[in-house]
Write a protein that holds these residues in place. Structure first.
Motif, mmCIF file in Angstrom:
data_model
loop_
_atom_site.group_PDB
_atom_site.id
_atom_site.type_symbol
_atom_site.label_atom_id
_atom_site.label_comp_id
_atom_site.label_asym_id
_atom_site.label_seq_id
_atom_site.Cartn_x
_atom_site.Cartn_y
_atom_site.Cartn_z
ATOM 1 N N ASP A 174 8.998 -11.652 38.351
ATOM 2 C CA ASP A 174 10.680 -11.738 38.895
ATOM 3 C C ASP A 174 10.680 -12.833 39.920
ATOM 4 O OD1 ASP A 174 11.253 -9.746 37.490
ATOM 5 O OD2 ASP A 174 10.638 -8.100 38.731
ATOM 6 N N VAL A 175 9.729 -12.985 40.384
ATOM 7 C CA VAL A 175 10.075 -14.214 41.567
ATOM 8 C C VAL A 175 10.236 -15.658 40.734
ATOM 9 C CG1 VAL A 175 8.796 -15.303 43.560
ATOM 10 C CG2 VAL A 175 8.879 -12.635 43.255
ATOM 11 N N ALA A 176 9.519 -15.521 40.034
ATOM 12 C CA ALA A 176 9.461 -17.080 39.231
ATOM 13 C C ALA A 176 10.759 -16.388 38.848
ATOM 14 C CB ALA A 176 8.166 -17.094 38.056
ATOM 15 N N ARG A 177 11.583 -16.129 37.736
ATOM 16 C CA ARG A 177 12.330 -16.061 37.229
ATOM 17 C C ARG A 177 14.431 -15.807 38.259
ATOM 18 N NH1 ARG A 177 13.058 -10.992 32.655
ATOM 19 N NH2 ARG A 177 14.385 -12.319 32.332
ATOM 20 N N THR A 178 13.468 -15.928 39.425
ATOM 21 C CA THR A 178 14.730 -16.262 40.289
ATOM 22 C C THR A 178 14.486 -17.878 40.995
ATOM 23 O OG1 THR A 178 14.905 -13.581 40.671
ATOM 24 C CG2 THR A 178 15.869 -15.202 42.883
ATOM 25 N N ASN A 179 12.890 -17.996 41.939
ATOM 26 C CA ASN A 179 12.858 -19.109 42.619
ATOM 27 C C ASN A 179 12.599 -20.312 41.361
ATOM 28 O OD1 ASN A 179 13.244 -17.731 44.517
ATOM 29 N ND2 ASN A 179 10.573 -18.045 45.103
ATOM 30 N N VAL A 180 12.072 -20.922 41.038
ATOM 31 C CA VAL A 180 12.342 -21.614 40.010
ATOM 32 C C VAL A 180 13.007 -21.645 38.997
ATOM 33 C CG1 VAL A 180 10.575 -22.918 37.221
ATOM 34 C CG2 VAL A 180 9.515 -20.884 39.288
ATOM 35 N N ILE A 181 14.465 -20.988 38.325
ATOM 36 C CA ILE A 181 15.012 -20.981 37.233
ATOM 37 C C ILE A 181 16.356 -21.133 38.745
ATOM 38 C CG2 ILE A 181 17.028 -20.014 36.832
ATOM 39 C CD1 ILE A 181 14.746 -20.457 34.956
ATOM 40 N N LEU A 182 16.400 -21.460 39.843
ATOM 41 C CA LEU A 182 17.769 -21.507 40.932
ATOM 42 C C LEU A 182 17.497 -23.618 40.857
ATOM 43 C CD1 LEU A 182 18.590 -18.685 43.029
ATOM 44 C CD2 LEU A 182 19.845 -19.567 41.962
ATOM 45 N N SER A 183 16.083 -23.713 40.790
ATOM 46 C CA SER A 183 15.528 -24.651 41.819
ATOM 47 C C SER A 183 16.162 -26.341 40.727
ATOM 48 C CB SER A 183 13.894 -25.347 41.990
ATOM 49 O OG SER A 183 13.108 -24.547 40.627
ATOM 50 N N ASN A 184 16.523 -25.574 39.465
ATOM 51 C CA ASN A 184 16.891 -26.608 38.545
ATOM 52 C C ASN A 184 18.577 -26.652 38.354
ATOM 53 O OD1 ASN A 184 14.834 -28.195 37.114
ATOM 54 N ND2 ASN A 184 14.248 -24.897 37.298
ATOM 55 N N PHE A 185 19.109 -26.119 39.816
ATOM 56 C CA PHE A 185 20.593 -25.750 39.605
ATOM 57 C C PHE A 185 21.339 -26.643 40.831
ATOM 58 C CE2 PHE A 185 24.571 -22.449 39.118
ATOM 59 C CZ PHE A 185 24.573 -23.081 37.437
ATOM 60 N N ASP A 186 22.409 -26.875 40.340
ATOM 61 C CA ASP A 186 23.216 -27.986 41.351
ATOM 62 C C ASP A 186 23.571 -26.886 41.875
ATOM 63 O OD1 ASP A 186 21.859 -30.355 40.042
ATOM 64 O OD2 ASP A 186 23.559 -30.938 38.908
ATOM 65 N N PRO A 187 24.395 -26.334 41.212
ATOM 66 C CA PRO A 187 25.729 -25.610 42.533
ATOM 67 C C PRO A 187 25.457 -24.911 43.327
ATOM 68 C CG PRO A 187 25.983 -25.573 40.345
ATOM 69 C CD PRO A 187 24.560 -25.632 40.128
ATOM 70 N N TRP A 188 24.064 -23.747 43.074
ATOM 71 C CA TRP A 188 23.287 -23.423 44.443
ATOM 72 C C TRP A 188 22.577 -23.830 44.886
ATOM 73 C CZ3 TRP A 188 17.570 -23.809 45.179
ATOM 74 C CH2 TRP A 188 16.869 -23.148 46.029
ATOM 75 N N TYR A 189 22.160 -25.567 45.154
ATOM 76 C CA TYR A 189 21.367 -26.157 46.604
ATOM 77 C C TYR A 189 22.902 -26.016 47.335
ATOM 78 C CZ TYR A 189 17.501 -28.104 43.943
ATOM 79 O OH TYR A 189 16.538 -28.381 43.612
ATOM 80 N N ALA A 190 24.031 -26.864 46.872
ATOM 81 C CA ALA A 190 25.832 -26.724 47.061
ATOM 82 C C ALA A 190 26.433 -25.546 47.842
ATOM 83 C CB ALA A 190 26.681 -27.097 46.665
#
Length: 709
Positions: free
Chosen positions: A672-688
């Motif tokens: 679950d940790v990877a399914r959260t963190n690794v996925i979000l690290s690829n998603f531009d709107p999360w950075y913003a």
């Protein structure tokens, strides 16, 4: 293994699940269950967030860390989190139904009588202990009486008896509208073939403990030299494992789609094992062709699939060698294997010492569960495994209001529309492939809550004092029901999960997405929750299941469910290059053994693609739902922030170390940790949304972020 009918499309190839499969040893609750999780109307409590953690360093911990620290895994489980909490809620609701049936004076042959008697038989431990092995003795006598390969074939085919083959009636990959017979290698018990074949300390320990368990079982069955017999059983399973195909390579449907004539298969078996007798015993002996998973690939298939020498080294000799092995192994060894399998499979229905020893190995050693569930809770699981839709019909009537189904239908429509728009906007895909992708998406079938018709289990016989006979009766009913579909049109209305199951799935052969009622509860979904929360949780799951039709496996099937290439060669090469980057990212997630035990990025690729695409589709569907307006700020959190927090809460879960090892080796889902963190690290709107900057641990440069759908 004990053969139970696999529902059409229910093989490892045909269904992609939203959540990891759990070990059978810990499927239900104990009386010491944790208190139900509570969720405010908005969908989550901002006080749960941990401001001491930088979201850009560990977003899962920022959202779930405080909860994780305050909530250890209960000793009767290998997992705990949102999915477990929803399962416990569903189980409490199911318990009310089953207990009422067990208390009723129901007419003989009614569904109430069958469910009630199944439950009462399972919970009566005094009778089970008093009877000892007596209920199993007729089957042990059948094993002892095996004197020829013909006897062996007939025994393997008998309902509920051990069988070294896995067999199912399901939609054909080439003919998704017609049910075909699929057969593959079974017969070994440890979680993966590599547990037999790879020489390392952990596997040697597992093998030793498994041999001890086999010795115990064969001793209980009356073997004079149980340790020696256990050694022969283990050696047989080792030989079978060596013939099987690597789990990761077996994710490729093209590798496993091998149509073989029945007469040709019989010829492969030779004179030592009467395969026709086996098929006749299963009542499918007249089928002209079968699909055989583990057929060694020829030169043309090797070239088409791009299999390397390293890949070929991971493929065992396959099903033809398995047929030969069955005939070459001495009957006494097969009899010992059958005896051990019989006791192991029916251990929950046998005296407490056998039941406990079974739990000690599978529950505690393999999964890390500290305490066994109460008999009453385990009985609920047993009943549902036998007559799940009978319970599900009442479950839906009591617990799934029509307005929930209507709201889900609207959400799904929004997600499908967003996915359609995403396909149109893909810069890397040609118009030709886009047209085929649009066509497939338009053909997706949506199932929400429950089936239109429920199984009635007519003819299944249940007794209040015979749990083993009940289990065998259920196996016989399931196989008869399944075998009766062979060669007939696929029933597109059939479901492969019960309404009370906390999960969701996509079936490539049906090109359908399915969301059982029990999954559609807070925090995954609530009628009056903040839209950002609904889109971040259930919206992401909807997008995830839609995306399975376009992951590395699902994308090999067209809109009709047929295994057919609809890609241009150039587009497929671009897709493979993008997914290879995702493989590298997940390969680098190494949660155990000081960073030496890692996620298998190839094994988990389909689920990881679906997570990334599902998040993307859900986010842009949420944006579209705002109609150009700004989302309100609630408790200081923007709509985007609430969306991503809900996504992480849906991944709120923790596993024992033992289960984590098991999952990393065998399950196509990442932790679950990877399914959260690794996925979000690829998603531009999360950075913003969370002002993630260079130097933060999860930061990836824009050109290193994977963008697929």
């Amino acid at each position: 293994m004990i053969r139970k009918a696999l529902a059409a499309g229910a093989s490892a190839l045909a269904i992609s699940l939203a959540a990891p499969l759990q070990l059978h040893a810990e499927a239900a609750a104990n009386s010491g269950d944790p208190a139900p999780m509570t969720w405010p109307k908005m969908g989550f409590d901002p006080a749960d967030l941990d401001p001491s953690i930088n979201p850009g360093n560990d977003f899962w911990a920022y959202v779930n860390g405080k909860w994780s620290a305050a909530n250890p895994i209960p000793p009767q489980y290998a997992t705990y989190g949102v999915s477990r909490d929803l399962s416990l809620k569903a189980e409490r609701q199911v318990a009310e139904i089953v207990h009422a049936m067990a208390a009723a004076e129901a007419p003989e042959g009614s569904i109430e009588q069958r469910v009630g008697d199944s439950y009462k038989a399972f919970v009566d431990t005094d009778a089970i202990n008093a009877n000892g092995l007596k209920p199993l003795q007729p089957y042990l006598d059948q094993i002892a009486a095996i004197a020829s390969e013909t006897d062996l074939a007939e025994f393997f085919a008998a309902p509920g008896m051990p069988d070294p083959f896995a067999i199912a009636v399901q939609p054909g990959m080439d003919t998704p509208d017609t049910n075909i017979l699929n057969i593959w290698i079974g017969g070994y018990s440890l979680p993966d073939r590599d547990n037999y074949l790879v020489d390392n300390e952990k596997n040697r320990e597992m093998q030793a403990k498994y041999k001890e368990y086999l010795t115990f079982l064969l001793g209980k069955a009356g073997y004079a030299e149980p340790e020696a017999a256990a050694g022969k059983v283990f050696d047989l399973e080792h030989q079978i494992a060596a013939l099987a195909f690597d789990r990761t390579l077996s994710r490729d449907p093209e590798l496993l789609n091998n149509t073989v004539g029945r007469k040709d298969l019989i010829a492969m078996a030779g004179s030592k094992f009467p395969l026709q007798t086996y098929l006749d015993g299963l009542t499918v002996g007249g089928t002209e062709t079968l699909v055989v998973d583990e057929m060694p690939p020829g030169k043309a298939k090797i070239e088409k699939l791009g299999l390397t020498d390293e890949d070929l080294g991971k493929l065992g000799a396959g099903f033809p060698a398995m047929l030969k092995l069955v005939g070459d192994v001495p009957l006494d060894t097969w009899k010992a294997w059958s005896t051990a399998q019989l006791l192991q499979s029916y251990a929950p229905d046998l005296p407490s010492d056998i039941d406990k020893r079974n739990f000690d190995f599978w529950g505690t050693y393999i999964a890390g569960v500290k305490e066994q569930r109460t008999r009453e809770k385990r009985a609920l699981s047993s009943v549902q495994s036998q007559m799940g839709e009978a319970v599900g019909k009442l479950y839906v009537e009591r617990n799934f209001p029509p307005e929930s189904k209507l709201a889900m239908q609207q959400l799904v429509a929004n997600l499908l529309s967003t996915m359609d728009g995403r396909i149109s906007g893909l810069a890397w895909m040609s118009d030709e492939t886009k047209a085929a992708a649009h066509k497939k998406l338009a053909a997706v079938r949506v199932k929400i809550g429950y089936p239109d018709k429920f199984k009635t289990y007519d003819g299944m016989v249940m007794s209040p004092d015979a749990p083993i006979a009940n289990a065998i009766s259920a196996s016989a009913w399931e196989w008869k029901d399944s075998a009766g579909k062979l060669g007939k049109p696929v029933d597109k209305s059939e479901w492969y999960m019960t309404p009370q199951t906390v999960n969701a799935y996509y079936s490539p052969s049906g090109n359908e997405i399915v969301f059982p009622a029990a999954y559609l509860q807070p925090p995954n979904f609530a009628l009056h929750a903040d839209p950002a929360v609904n889109y971040g949780a259930i919206g992401m799951t909807i997008g995830h299941e839609i995306s399975h039709g376009f992951d590395n496996r699902g994308s090999k099937f067209d809109g009709s469910g047929a295994l057919r290439n609809w890609w241009t060669a150039d587009d497929k090469a671009k897709f493979d290059a993008k997914t290879a980057e995702l493989v590298e990212q997940f390969d680098a997630f190494c949660p155990l053994d000081d960073g030496k035990l890692c996620v298998n990025g190839e094994l988990t690729l389909g689920e990881n693609i679906a997570d990334l695409a599902g998040l993307t589709i859900a986010y842009y569907a949420y944006q579209a739902s705002l109609g150009g307006k700004e989302a309100p700020v609630i408790d200081g959190l923007t709509g985007d922030q609430r969306f991503f927090i809900a996504f992480a809460i849906a991944n709120r879960g923790k596993w024992t170390e033992e289960l984590t090892r098991y999952i990393l080796q065998t399950d196509p889902h990442s932790p679950d940790v990877a399914r959260t963190n690794v996925i979000l690290s690829n998603f531009d709107p999360w950075y913003a949304a969370f002002d993630v900057k260079p130097g933060d641990e999860l930061y990836r440069a824009p050109d290193q972020r994977v963008r697929i759908w």
